[in-house]
Structures are given as structure tokens and as C-alpha cells.
Design an enzyme around this catalytic site. Sequence first.
Site, short mmCIF file in Angstrom:
data_model
loop_
_atom_site.label_atom_id
_atom_site.label_comp_id
_atom_site.label_asym_id
_atom_site.label_seq_id
_atom_site.Cartn_x
_atom_site.Cartn_y
_atom_site.Cartn_z
CB SER A 17 -0.90 0.02 1.24
OG SER A 17 -1.55 1.27 1.31
CB THR B 29 -7.52 -1.14 1.88
OG1 THR B 29 -7.48 -1.41 0.47
CG2 THR B 29 -6.41 -1.91 2.57
CE LYS C 11 -11.68 0.14 -0.06
NZ LYS C 11 -11.72 0.89 -1.32
CG ASN D 282 -12.62 4.93 1.87
OD1 ASN D 282 -13.51 5.59 2.42
ND2 ASN D 282 -11.68 5.49 1.15
CG ASP E 153 -12.74 4.50 -2.21
OD1 ASP E 153 -11.60 4.95 -2.00
OD2 ASP E 153 -13.10 3.36 -1.82
N GLY F 177 -17.40 -2.19 -15.67
CA GLY F 177 -17.29 -2.99 -14.45
C GLY F 177 -18.51 -2.83 -13.56
N GLY G 72 -17.23 -3.47 -6.57
CA GLY G 72 -17.25 -2.47 -5.52
C GLY G 72 -16.75 -1.11 -5.99
#
Length: 281
Positions: A26, A71, A75, A96, A111, A134, A137
Site C-alpha cells: 500500500s 482496504t 471494506k 473505506n 472513494d 465494471g 465495488g
Amino acid sequence: MEERTLAVFESEPIIFALFGNPVGHSLSPLMHQAAYREMGLNAVYVPFCVRDLEAAVRGIRGMDIRGVSVTIPFKEEVRKHLDEFEEGSGRIGAVNTVVNEGGRLRGYNTDWIGFVRDLKEWMPIQGRTFGVLGAGGAARAVLFGILSAGGKPVILNRTAARGEALAKEFGCSFLPLSEIRALEADCLVNTTSAGMAPQVNRSPVEGRDLDKFTWVVDIVYNPLETKLLQDARMAGCHTGSGLGMFVHQGAEQIRLWTGAEPPVESMKRAVRQRLEKNEKN
Ligand code: ATR
């Protein structure tokens, strides 16, 4: 004596944490530490590879952790351990960000805010149409963001049933990904992981299908320019990587946790430098 105790207390560092599994790759610790250094905050941001989420959340209260980034893969699951939620996280179905208000834990989703803030820096959203690739999430956060900012999303997904269900939930339209040529939209947004390192030669869309979009955005930021964005640039589209969304979602966390304005450009620079260095090696 009392004064001395207070002075010691005031010098306690503020603790922020990242909960995920794994967390080793990360870039959030690097980005947050860069921000706190520049803000002159006595704060640390610690990544935890969580094995027991319930125990970890108890630890937020027990150790007076001021805020937590959440993360993959927690979530969705983290929600059942929190006390309250802001609207976006409820609609998106994912948290998040956790804010610890004196032991009461409130869940947020930054996000979608990160996505909208970044997009607004370089393209209009209100009244524009967006093809959203897509239906996972990440798509949910992007859809919520586009709708909140007055844009019109059309979901494009490989698996029709999943795409249709999501379109129904968010009140927008759906097109099978195989029919992308029939789409009339200003902007194409990739929310799938196709093209993310190490699969850098993948793209969810053929390059020849891109030239009708004025803007193409990939929420993937590693690599900084995915195959989709390379193809889009060659097709003459304006392109945007996921770096901006990543930085802005982190900046919003800092606002929620501290009430202060984070140094967004320095955060972006720190993350970009690390990604460029990784890409060279
Ligand atoms: P996340 O929660 O991170 O968004 P996810 O739930 O696994 O991830 O969702 C991934 C989405 O990307 C799905 O919509 C998936 O399409 P399917 O529903 O057909 O599986 C889509 N996806 C992943 N890889 C893809 C690829 N190579 N081409 C097109 N779509 C892809």
C-alpha cells in the site's frame, strides 16, 4: 503537577491506521506520512495486516486510534462493527474510512469523493454521459460519485446479470461490454482491475473502440499509464489515471480526521515519485 501531566498528554502523537490484508504494497502510509510531515502534525500512520477484524476494531477504541483507512478485503465487512454511517458509504455498501469520535465509530466512504474531486479538476461532470466499465465495488463508488455530481452513467459489464442488477439498484442504464460500439458517451471510466500491475498488457476495451470518447479515465494508478490509457491517448482522447482519485480519497480522510486542509499536491508528488521509481525497476 497537573500542568505537567497536561503537557505530556498534549505531546501524545495522534495515531492513524490502515486495516487490510495484505498491506505491504500500500502507498497510503507513504502518502499520509508525507502529508502529516508537511502539516507539522505530531501524527503517525501505521499499516496493520489484520487477521481478526472484530478485535482490530475494538483496538481502535482501546488504543484511541483517531482514524482508520480500510482496504481490501474489509471494506464491506467492517460496517457491522461500526456505530453509524454517512449516507455515501450506506449506498455504496462499503466503508473505506473510520472516524473515532470519543469511542463512537463512524463509517465514511471517501472513494467516490476522491473520484469526483479529481475529475472536476480536468473535465465537467454535470449533464455529461459516462460509460462505466465494471460492476464490482469500485464501480459502485464511481456510480455514486457521477450521480451525486449530476452526471449520467451507463454501466458496461462483461457479465450481463451483474451489470443489470447494479443498473437497477442505481437507477441507470446498462449495456453489455460486447456492445460498447453502440454507446454514446462523453467519457469512459474503467473500474475493473484489467491492466493493473502485474497484468500491464491487458485492457478491458479494444483500442479501436476509444476514439469516440472525449475523455477516458482509469481508476487504476499502478501503472500510472495503463494500456487502456495508452490506447486512449493514441486515439486522441484526454486521459486521466487513478492517481488523482487515490490522492483525493486520502486527502478527504485527513480532512475528516483532523479538520485541517491537507497538502494535496505534495501527497500526489510523493505517490507519483514512488510509482515512477517502481516502474523503472
Ligand atoms: P472490485 O470490487 O474491486 O471492483 P470485483 O468485485 O472483482 O472488484 O469486480 C470486478 C469487475 O471488473 C467485474 O464487473 C468484472 O466483470 P464480471 O462481472 O464480468 O466478472 C470486471 N472485470 C474484471 N476483469 C475484467 C476484464 N479483463 N475485462 C472486463 N471486465 C473485467
